[in-house]
Write an enzyme that holds these catalytic residues in place. Structure first.
Site, PDB file in Angstrom:
ATOM      1  N   ARG A 249      -0.975   9.450   1.473  1.00  0.00           N
ATOM      2  CA  ARG A 249      -2.413   9.761   1.269  1.00  0.00           C
ATOM      3  C   ARG A 249      -2.504  11.278   1.037  1.00  0.00           C
ATOM      4  NH1 ARG A 249      -5.721   5.295   5.060  1.00  0.00           N
ATOM      5  NH2 ARG A 249      -5.367   3.702   3.616  1.00  0.00           N
TER       6      ARG A 249
ATOM      7  N   ARG B  28      -1.398   9.458   8.472  1.00  0.00           N
ATOM      8  CA  ARG B  28      -1.518   8.077   9.004  1.00  0.00           C
ATOM      9  C   ARG B  28      -1.119   7.230   7.907  1.00  0.00           C
ATOM     10  NH1 ARG B  28      -4.655   3.746   8.491  1.00  0.00           N
ATOM     11  NH2 ARG B  28      -6.690   5.013   7.802  1.00  0.00           N
TER      12      ARG B  28
ATOM     13  N   GLU C 232       0.755  -1.277  -0.206  1.00  0.00           N
ATOM     14  CA  GLU C 232       0.002  -0.071  -0.156  1.00  0.00           C
ATOM     15  C   GLU C 232       0.810   1.124   0.092  1.00  0.00           C
ATOM     16  OE1 GLU C 232      -2.975  -0.008   2.861  1.00  0.00           O
ATOM     17  OE2 GLU C 232      -4.062  -1.786   2.233  1.00  0.00           O
TER      18      GLU C 232
ATOM     19  N   HIS D 275      -8.992  10.164   2.500  1.00  0.00           N
ATOM     20  CA  HIS D 275      -8.806   9.243   1.542  1.00  0.00           C
ATOM     21  C   HIS D 275      -9.012   9.483   0.075  1.00  0.00           C
ATOM     22  CE1 HIS D 275      -8.453   5.116  -0.199  1.00  0.00           C
ATOM     23  NE2 HIS D 275      -7.980   4.806   0.973  1.00  0.00           N
TER      24      HIS D 275
ATOM     25  N   HIS E 120     -11.614  10.427   6.198  1.00  0.00           N
ATOM     26  CA  HIS E 120     -11.315   8.897   6.513  1.00  0.00           C
ATOM     27  C   HIS E 120     -10.722   8.417   7.882  1.00  0.00           C
ATOM     28  CE1 HIS E 120     -10.499   4.912   5.084  1.00  0.00           C
ATOM     29  NE2 HIS E 120      -9.211   4.970   5.422  1.00  0.00           N
TER      30      HIS E 120
END
Length: 390
Positions: A278, A372, A117, A233, A337
């Site tokens: 992100r 995060r 990811e 997100h 998110h």
């Protein structure tokens, strides 16, 4: 108002963080009372998580490398000690959940299947069924909680306040059960009340989560850390729904690309261009939509005909909206998110108010900094939730 004297901790919230705390406290011999306004498996972000749980599970990975990636994603505001504590607990946390029955994907030799990811140096996200990790993991934990005689769950109790003695120590909670208010005295109160996505116009989290735990902690005098740090997100599916369905980041890990309406790459042609942190990707998606170019996730080549079994949750969400991701790019937008800020707490959940603990998304442990790292949320919930319970 009635009063109930409980000889043990009260845990407010029944997501992965709260129930991990409950299980570990009960294992240590405590009688635990869990308060939640929704039935178990409902109204919590844990059950909606798609990607999985980040942990160093392979020979090419390590807790140190995982910690470095966590710090890099957090834009200079991660507490290194907290990050190290989290990543060192990665393998044991995944194995603990697997022992409870969480059906992580595995290879024939028993090793964990891991996905890549964004902002991770190596593939390290343990997954379930491609994109069903959250609900599967939480289901195993819920089964363990229901089987534990020392845990009682009130599935109709909404937190309304915290009780404090003359010194300021938290000694219980006030909850609404229907039309009735109940005061519950306790040895400690653990807040596991989730994030604040319901405050935003578009969110990928349950809309009932509006930051009440953080607000009540603040009223009790607890320090609040970085409340402005909200993660968006980049690939919420833009089909007019709120909460918005999520297209997991693992799709980009498999090679899906972000494009505009004309088919141009949003972040560049490089193969890993869409795997930036992100915040970077979310800004690019938002800018493209604001400029009228549109933003789409194109998984036709990377996933294609494998969609129904490789990413069943995303596939089902698209099909319900009349989109077939095997033949059409998915329209996406940036949506609220995750809340990195919250009630200041250490890795054991202790806040600045005696008797009050905070775990999971409502807590700010310093692990996430300003951004995060993908799939660190489930790890923090289970690992630090368990520490608080112990």
């Amino acid at each position: 108002m009635t009063r109930v004297r409980h000889e043990g901790p009260v845990i407010v919230g029944a997501g992965l963080a709260g129930l991990s705390a409950a299980l570990e406290a009960a294992q240590a011999g405590a009688r635990v009372l869990v308060l939640t306004p929704e039935p178990l498996l409902s109204g919590c972000s844990s059950a909606w998580a798609q990607g999985g749980m980040a942990a160093a599970l392979t020979a090419v990975d390590s807790a140190e490398l995982h910690a470095r990636d966590t710090e890099a994603a957090g834009a200079g505001l991660v507490d290194p000690g907290a990050a190290q504590a989290l990543t060192e607990a990665g393998r044991e946390t995944v194995e603990w959940l697997a022992a409870l029955g969480a059906p992580f994907d595995r290879y024939g030799d028993g090793s964990f299947v891991v996905s890549l990811e964004a902002a991770h140096s190596v593939a390290r996200v343990a997954r379930v069924g491609g994109d069903g990790a959250g609900r599967a993991i939480l289901s195993a934990v819920v089964a363990a909680v229901r089987a534990e005689a020392r845990i009682e769950v009130w599935e109709d109790a909404r937190l309304k306040g915290l009780m404090q003695d003359e010194t300021g120590r938290v000694v219980g909670a006030v909850a609404a059960r229907g039309e009735r208010l109940v005061e519950v005295t306790a040895s400690a109160v653990v807040l596991a009340t989730g994030g604040a996505g319901g405050l935003f116009a578009a969110t990928t989290t349950p809309a009932v989560l509006k930051g009440e735990g953080m607000a009540l902690a603040a009223r009790a005098g607890a320090e609040i850390l970085d409340p402005e740090f909200v993660q968006f997100h980049p690939t919420a599916i833009d089909v007019g729904l709120d909460p918005a369905p999520l297209a997991t980041e693992a799709l980009r890990g498999e090679g899906a690309r972000l494009i505009d309406g004309a088919g141009a790459f949003l972040l560049g042609e490089e193969a890993d261009a869409d795997l930036k942190p992100r915040d970077v990707v979310a800004r690019a998606v938002h800018a493209a939509r604001t400029a009228g170019r549109g933003a789409f996730l194109d998984a036709r080549t990377a996933v294609g005909e494998g969609f129904p079994h490789e990413f069943p949750a995303v596939f089902a969400a698209c099909m319900r909206a009349g989109l077939d991701p095997r033949v059409s790019p998915i329209p996406v937008m940036a949506a609220c998110h995750y809340h990195m800020g919250g009630v200041a707490a250490d890795a054991d959940g202790r806040t600045t108010v005696p008797g009050l603990y905070a775990v999971g998304e409502c807590a700010a442990t310093g692990v996430h900094g300003a951004n995060r790292l993908a799939s660190n949320s489930l790890l923090e919930a289970a690992a630090f939730g368990g520490r608080a319970g112990r």
